[in-house]
Design a protein around this motif. Structure first.
Motif, mmCIF file in Angstrom:
data_model
loop_
_atom_site.group_PDB
_atom_site.id
_atom_site.type_symbol
_atom_site.label_atom_id
_atom_site.label_comp_id
_atom_site.label_asym_id
_atom_site.label_seq_id
_atom_site.Cartn_x
_atom_site.Cartn_y
_atom_site.Cartn_z
ATOM 1 N N ASN A 236 61.382 70.778 67.842
ATOM 2 C CA ASN A 236 60.463 69.962 68.629
ATOM 3 C C ASN A 236 60.252 68.594 67.996
ATOM 4 N N ARG A 237 60.147 68.596 66.654
ATOM 5 C CA ARG A 237 59.975 67.333 65.927
ATOM 6 C C ARG A 237 61.180 66.416 66.152
ATOM 7 N N GLY B 167 61.558 76.363 65.807
ATOM 8 C CA GLY B 167 61.023 75.718 66.997
ATOM 9 C C GLY B 167 60.245 74.454 66.687
ATOM 10 N N GLN B 168 59.468 74.483 65.603
ATOM 11 C CA GLN B 168 58.690 73.304 65.230
ATOM 12 C C GLN B 168 59.585 72.147 64.810
ATOM 13 N N ILE B 169 60.611 72.452 64.029
ATOM 14 C CA ILE B 169 61.513 71.386 63.572
ATOM 15 C C ILE B 169 62.346 70.863 64.737
ATOM 16 N N TYR C 199 65.795 65.309 58.865
ATOM 17 C CA TYR C 199 65.131 66.531 59.310
ATOM 18 C C TYR C 199 65.244 67.697 58.344
ATOM 19 N N GLU D 144 59.530 72.468 54.684
ATOM 20 C CA GLU D 144 60.518 72.984 55.627
ATOM 21 C C GLU D 144 60.361 74.483 55.837
ATOM 22 N N GLU E 50 57.733 76.212 55.610
ATOM 23 C CA GLU E 50 56.508 76.520 56.337
ATOM 24 C C GLU E 50 56.642 76.243 57.835
ATOM 25 N N GLU E 51 57.650 75.473 58.217
ATOM 26 C CA GLU E 51 57.864 75.169 59.629
ATOM 27 C C GLU E 51 58.912 76.104 60.223
ATOM 28 N N SER E 52 58.689 76.528 61.451
ATOM 29 C CA SER E 52 59.646 77.379 62.138
ATOM 30 C C SER E 52 60.772 76.522 62.714
ATOM 31 N N ARG F 63 61.552 64.988 69.845
ATOM 32 C CA ARG F 63 60.589 63.936 70.192
ATOM 33 C C ARG F 63 60.864 62.631 69.450
ATOM 34 N N TYR G 168 67.347 73.851 58.729
ATOM 35 C CA TYR G 168 67.954 74.093 60.034
ATOM 36 C C TYR G 168 68.986 73.017 60.370
#
Length: 410
Positions: free
Chosen positions: A205-206, A201-203, A344, A195, A197-199, A209, A348
């Motif tokens: 987006n995940r 925005g990346q989470i 998730y 978690e 390591e992910e921004s 989708r 965030y």
């Protein structure tokens, strides 16, 4: 051997205090429906639109305050929320036109967002152990219900000794006083290495989708519709549509001699029953599939609402409805927020849950506004009540395809 972590952390206790006060005030707005409309000669839909805008602003503000808390810190976000809440209440007390009252409710709505579920549940979730998280979220949610237990009756009592404007000013002072517990709300950011390591925005987006996230978003709509409609309109609904309270009966002996008093008590009973229901949901959420629990809750609400409107409305059926609907009232919140955290991650959670909660508040906006609008058209709440039955059935169905597989990297 390490001592097991206690479920009652300082963060949980402080979060509960803020939730009690924030939701006590929020739950009382339905009591002001008739006094404000009567004083200014407004249509029912005009005050309803003000509360509807409040709910919509709450929904818009929720992901914003969630993201803000993750950027500047939870406590600063809560302070900003409380200041905005108080400013909205003070400004509303001076409003003399529907337009100004509706505008100032935007500030109230944003204030609720900063002191309500999104920010507080995210903090509580991060401060809780995996073992206690589901129940901690339930306890914090139940604290909101505890506020609802006395919010409407206290507002009703205050209206007996002071103007509604003075009640709003008093409530503004109380919400600011709740900030005294903020020093207890210190919690480190808890997240897995994946978690971190992910921004954001990346989470995001995940999640966007993932079809399951969309289903959670859609399913939460009816929760907002039903809860906001009942909170805003049920006191007036009971006042005007319930059969009389007979002298010599139990309610009369308890001092509940009018249907307006019964309407305020009904909101309190819903909150009281919800404390038990929410805690039960927290216990069950740790042991059973959250999506099936949510589908069951929405099914139960649908049946209860349909049965109530199909039977003669009497003091006894009002009490029965209040207790049964109250048991399912906010039981969706710890399950929905827990499902978001499970799928998730915690990093965030405030933002992701805030986006889902926006759907809840879209439903709230429509429930409150349609309630007033359709009342003005038809002279009662029957049509808008049946819409609530329909959206409840919809939510029961859309939760079933959700996949409860964690998507966050370890």
């Amino acid at each position: 051997m390490d001592k097991p972590a206690s479920i009652f952390t300082p963060v949980l206790i402080a979060g509960c205090v803020i939730m009690v006060i924030s939701f006590a005030i929020r739950a009382s707005f339905g009591v002001f429906q008739i006094p404000i409309a009567d004083e200014f000669g407004w249509l029912r839909s005009e005050f309803s639109l003000a509360i509807a805008i409040q709910n919509l602003a709450w929904g818009i503000g929720q992901p914003l305050f969630g993201a803000l808390a993750e950027k500047i810190g939870d406590r600063r976000a809560i302070v900003l929320g409380a200041l905005t809440y108080a400013a909205g209440l003070v400004a509303s007390s001076f409003a003399v036109t529907p337009g100004s009252h509706q505008f100032f409710e935007i500030f109230v709505g944003f204030g609720i967002a900063g002191t309500g579920f999104g920010v507080i549940l995210a903090v509580v979730g991060r401060a809780s152990s995996d073992e206690h998280r589901s129940m901690s979220l339930a306890i914090a949610t139940a604290a909101g219900s505890a506020g609802q237990v006395f919010g409407a009756p206290v507002a009703e009592a205050l209206l007996g000794v002071m103007s509604w404007q003075m009640v709003f000013l008093l409530f503004a002072g109380i919400i600011l006083a709740s900030l005294m517990v903020l020093p207890m709300m210190r919690v480190p950011v808890v997240a897995t290495r994946g978690e971190l390591e992910e921004s954001m925005g990346q989470i995001l987006n995940r999640a966007m989708r993932d079809p399951s996230y969309a289903l959670i978003f859609l399913g939460f709509f009816s929760c907002g519709y039903q809860l906001a409609f009942i909170t805003a309109h049920f006191p007036a609904f009971v006042t005007e549509m319930c059969g009389p309270i007979m002298p010599g009966g139990m309610l009369y002996g308890m001092g509940i001699t009018s249907t307006s008093a019964l309407g305020a008590v009904a909101i309190s009973l819903i909150g009281l029953a919800n404390i038990a229901g929410t805690l039960a949901a927290g216990w069950a959420g740790k042991r059973y599939s959250r999506k099936y629990l949510l589908a069951g809750i929405y099914t139960g609400r649908t049946i209860i609402a349909a049965a109530f409107i199909l039977t003669p409305i009497t003091p006894a059926t009002v009490l029965l409805f209040s207790v049964s609907m109250g048991a399912l009232w906010l039981a969706t919140v710890p399950l929905t927020s827990g499902l978001v955290a499970h799928l998730y991650g915690l990093r965030y959670m405030g933002t992701l849950y805030g986006i889902v909660f926006f759907s809840h508040q879209l439903g709230s906006f429509l429930g409150v506004w349609l309630g007033g609008r359709m009342y003005d058209i038809y002279g009662d709440y029957t049509a808008v009540w049946w819409i609530g039955v329909g959206v409840g059935a919809f939510s029961a169905i859309v939760h079933l395809p959700i996949k409860e597989k964690r998507l966050v990297p370890a």
